[in-house]
Design a protein around this motif. Structure first.
Motif: not given
Lengths: 544, 437
Positions: B375, B176, B146, A455-456, A515-517, A320-328, B40, B38, B358
């Motif tokens: 999404r 999210t 973020f 995203q999944q 990643g973000q950034p 879940g560390y990428e959930a806000n960008y590239a997804g899970t 999560a 950031r 997305w």
């Protein structure tokens, strides 16, 4: 896409579109590429400043990465040189654990005082964020390697090759395309050298010299109010300039006169073929939508592997560390723990690899000092492992990092990035022509094209560079408007046949974003030509 | 600090220019101070700060140019970087597309800098994270977000007497929210020049509500549906149209804007209610008032009443074609209407509400066909009400087809520095279903 990217892309020429700004350092003259850079002994002393400062401020762990990144890019169109760019970026990134929390800071002031200041900032950030940390960071153990080094095996350093030779090669390729019917051609050479020094409080001092190269072009043909572009069949490689030698021994004959390249690329020959094929594409038949057996060439299949296996098996996404960008990811822990999750058919064996020679992901140690290796992700179709780094492996009950931690530059924090993820070749002798003979109704797809996945990582759609219809075991002509859609698990379970090792080649990407950034990473994916049965093909032709 | 004032920048640029012996010299100076956080799994994961300054000197002798950059600004360094650029220029091949630097220009005063945004602290960023994480925990939801923001400046001077300066601030936030049973996901984005307009708790609540509402989505058949695209979703496809405004590609026959023997300039390509323009002085989405070549940026109409009014001409291409240059835009505004989201839903008999799109990728540049997926909040509407959440769809659609199928334009919202309305579109093409939450 962020606004500034939108604006930048709208305002740039075609060549510049291909260069993410994050890869550009300071412009430098060509001869400066040959300057030796800082001595290893000096780097060790400076790294120790960071490590000792961190410890004195209460950090329980610290690592320092001194990076010098040298890039050269050459852009041409038709008979013109658009740009030659040489860049250098130099600095240090310091990562610490304090109060059980990560902190990171970087500076291009690589002096005792500059490093101390950055280290103090990293520790301060860690301590400030620790009030929101739920559980302390726990690192898997790693060996102390002492002073060691690694270098990409190469025969010709791009920095030793005169710019004029590179320009001549591209302009010759452009001329070959134009002489064979192209209306326009853009070509480019990307060359990268990462000189990286890593030191940690665990006793490793690792000096690495990583080289990558990517020659590419786009040939456009125009006719009857239409335009079609055929991209290069090259792959970005972890090699020196010798990749451009165009060795006959590394060429393969594809169907319908297509030339395919293994570890050596003939850009002039490919540009010639591309011009002819771009013209052919203008009048090719539009595909009838429906189910087809797909025969996928490695420089195409690599992107499908990347999106549908590479990303979903990254443990940080799974957690879940990428959930806000590239997804899970759909490849959840329970599926892996079951021990029988059929990701693919029995012949699907996918290997993660950080040591494969010629690949973009090959290094001796990762960016947190873990010695690199190869391991299984899918064996006999079953999901058996993930890609993880030191602070993650405990979450999958393992105590050894997989060595896939990477930062795009010294001024970015390192985190989990994809290693080379590759499909093993078939074990029995089996060629491309034999595979095509076995297909009644199918499409042969070569080269990268449009790509999109959810995203999944269930539902995807891929295009390609060139498409040929197969009927009753024979190629019968070129197709247009082809894209295939599938679900990852269904797709890999439809994998019916894989060519043998003699057809095994690498696909690659310089710019895998995450990643973000956001940071980019370079990665390769190997495979032989592979057949997937009964895949849904759509027609993408539209009238506007 | 990475930010120089206008006078500090001018002084440094004048000093550097004084070392120039080239036929022409253009110097750009820029810097920024920014920070990010950031999070999560309801905890902070990484954060950092960045500060940098850089000068780029482009020197030209005839049509031969060279560029060198430096990040130190003492006199010796300034002279060094100018000499290096000049040496490179002498060694370079002639650039047939070289253009003389512009003379002095006058620029509108931009509205891009807000002191409060420049003064964001690490503690503020940590509190923003807390404003998301605390309500997420209370609602059985997991937050991943973020925040990135700060200030920057850019300045340029050339040997023909041009000087330009701009200072700006910007903050971008996304979060999210995923329900802890794994069946629902919501998302929100906010961006501003002025941080005082940002309410992290309000934004986070939007994402939490969407996550909770979207639990246990139903599968419905893909096909052509009336859709309400929230501004974030609309922007994703409009950017495809924005990328096709380059006049050179159109003239060369390799763009959607090309047609046999010419371009679509002056042609009606979409519904007559569609108006697209850029305006650096817009109060909601202020942008710099000059571009990288020092050209003044003014309000420019790209599509008016559905007709292509302008294509962007770089200086070289404009000269080739004998027209005035039309600079590329620094923001993007689409005219809207009065309807709120609630109004649009109320007026919909059957349709799909889309939060965002997305992984949008070009499928065919000739027709501007794009693919991608919905999404983080996709809902079925029936008889003017949201009935239930639906599984995500893959679409294959062109913004041109979409803007010809326009039903209603709603209110405008700032997204990613652009101003985009809610849009209701008929016959939007969904080609398959996705199991992704």
């Amino acid at each position: 896409m962020k606004r500034r990217n939108f604006v930048q892309m709208a305002g740039m020429g075609a060549g510049a579109l291909m260069v993410p700004s994050m890869l550009l350092g300071n412009s430098i003259p060509t001869e400066a590429l040959l300057e030796p850079g800082m001595d290893t002994l000096v780097k060790k002393q400076l790294a120790d400043v960071a490590l000792n400062t961190a410890k004195s401020l209460g950090a329980t762990y610290a690592d320092a990465r001194i990076g010098r990144y040298l890039n050269q890019y050459v852009f041409t169109r038709e008979e013109k040189v658009q740009n030659v760019v040489n860049t250098e970026s130099f600095g240090i990134g310091v990562r610490v654990i304090a109060n059980g929390t990560w902190g990171f800071a970087s500076t291009n002031d690589v002096t005792d005082s500059g490093i101390k200041k950055a280290t103090q900032e990293a520790v301060a950030i860690a301590k400030a964020n620790s009030k929101f940390q739920k559980e302390p960071v726990v690192l898997a153990p790693v060996d102390s390697y002492g002073e060691v080094s690694w270098k990409t095996p190469l025969k010709k350093d791009f920095k030793d090759v005169p710019v004029s030779e590179k320009v001549d090669l591209l302009l010759t390729a452009n001329a070959a395309a134009m002489n064979n019917g192209a209306s326009y051609v853009n070509s480019a050479l990307f060359m990268v050298n990462e000189q990286k020094y890593f030191a940690s409080t665990e006793g490793s001092y690792i000096d690495q010299d990583v080289h990558r190269i990517w020659p590419t072009f786009g040939v456009t043909a125009i006719g009857d109010g239409k335009f079609k572009t055929r991209q290069a069949m090259s792959a970005p490689m972890g090699m020196g300039y010798e990749y451009l030698d165009g060795l006959e021994s590394e060429k393969l004959e594809g169907p319908a006169g297509l030339k395919l390249y293994r570890n050596s690329y003939d850009i002039i020959e490919d540009a010639t073929t591309a011009a002819k094929q771009a013209k052919e594409m203008l009048t090719a038949k539009s595909v009838d939508a429906g189910k087809y057996d797909l025969v996928l060439e490695p420089n195409h299949l690599g992107l499908t592997i990347h999106e549908s296996v590479g990303h979903p098996t990254e443990l940080d996404r799974v957690l879940g560390y990428e959930a806000n960008y590239a997804g899970t990811s759909f490849a959840t822990i329970d599926k892996w723990k079951s021990g029988d999750f059929k990701y693919g058919s029995d012949i699907v064996n996918i290997v993660a690899d950080k040591v494969q020679q010629g690949s973009l992901g090959a290094v001796g140690w990762d960016d947190e000092g873990v010695k690199t290796k190869q391991w299984d992700i899918i064996r006999d179709g079953v999901l058996v492992n993930y890609q993880a780094i030191r602070d993650q492996v405990k979450m999958i009950d393992q105590n050894e990092s997989h060595g896939c931690c990477y930062a795009q530059s010294w001024n970015d924090v390192q985190f989990q990035r994809m290693p080379n993820i590759s499909l093993e070749a078939g074990k029995e002798p089996y060629s491309i022509s034999e595979m095509i003979k076995d297909v009644e109704k199918g499409i042969y797809i070569a080269g990268r094209g449009s790509y999109s996945i959810d995203q999944q990582r269930y539902n995807f759609q891929f295009g390609g560079t060139v498409f040929y219809e197969i009927k009753d075991g024979k190629i019968v002509g070129m197709l247009n408007d082809v894209a295939y859609q599938s679900n990852t698990q269904e797709f890999w379970n439809s994998c019916a046949k894989i060519c043998d090792q003699s057809d095994y080649r690498l696909f690659g990407s310089f710019f895998d974003g995450k990643g973000q950034p956001s940071q980019v990473s370079a990665v390769s994916h190997g495979s032989a030509t592979t057949r997937f049965n009964d895949i849904n093909v759509i027609n993408t032709g539209r009238n506007v | 600090m990475g930010i120089f004032s206008k006078e500090e920048a001018r002084k440094i640029l004048e000093k550097a220019m004084s070392f120039s012996t080239a036929d022409a010299c253009v110097i750009n100076l820029s810097g920024s101070d920014s920070g990010n956080i950031r999070y999560a799994r309801n905890t902070v994961s990484t954060s950092g700060s960045q500060s940098n300054q850089s000068m780029a000197v482009n020197a030209s002798f005839g049509k031969k140019s060279g560029t060198a950059t430096i990040d130190e600004f003492d006199d010796a360094s300034l002279e060094k970087v100018v000499r290096r650029a000049e040496e490179l220029a002498k060694l370079s091949p002639e650039n047939p597309e070289f253009m003389e630097p512009l003379g002095p220009q006058s620029y509108d005063e931009s509205k891009t800098y807000v002191e409060a945004t420049a003064n964001i602290t690490p503690e503020y960023r940590a509190e923003v994270a807390n404003s998301s994480i605390s309500p997420a925990v209370a609602n059985d939801v997991t937050a991943a977000g973020f925040l990135d923001g700060g200030a920057g400046f850019s300045a340029m001077m050339n040997s023909n007497g041009l000087f330009a300066y701009n200072k700006s601030t910007n903050v971008e936030f996304t979060v999210t929210m995923r329900t802890n049973d794994g069946t629902g996901s919501g998302w929100v984005t906010r961006d501003y020049n002025d941080i005082t307009k940002f309410d992290a708790a309000e934004a986070s609540k939007v994402a939490i509500d969407k996550a909770v509402m979207s639990r246990e989505a139903k599968a419905i058949e893909p096909g052509k549906y009336t859709v309400i695209l929230e501004p974030s979703a609309g922007l994703g496809l409009l950017q495809g149209l924005g990328r096709s405004i380059d006049a050179r590609s159109a003239d060369e026959g390799r763009s959607f804007m090309s047609k046999e023997g010419g371009t679509k300039l002056g042609e009606k390509i979409v519904d007559e209610r569609v108006n697209l323009w850029s305006d650096p002085l817009n109060e909601e989405v202020p942008a710099a008032t000059w571009d990288g070549e020092g050209q003044p940026l003014k309000k420019t109409t790209w599509i008016e009443n559905g007709v292509v009014k302008n294509l962007a001409y770089g200086r070289y291409w404009a000269k080739q074609k004998g027209v005035d240059p039309v600079p590329f835009p620094s923001n993007f505004i689409m005219g809207g209407g009065d309807a709120s989201l609630e109004d649009l839903i109320k007026s919909t008999k059957k349709g799909i509400l889309v939060t965002r799109l997305w992984y949008i990728r070009s499928v065919d540049p000739q027709t501007l066909l794009y693919t991608g997926l919905t999404r983080d909040g996709t809902f079925y509407i029936e008889n003017g009400k949201i009935k239930y959440p639906v599984k995500n769809f893959r679409f294959n659609e062109s913004p041109i087809i979409m803007l010809n199928n326009l039903e209603t334009l709603g209110k405008q919202v700032r997204v990613d520095g652009s101003l985009i309305p809610y849009m209701k579109i008929r016959d939007f093409t969904f080609t398959s279903l996705s199991d992704a939450v």
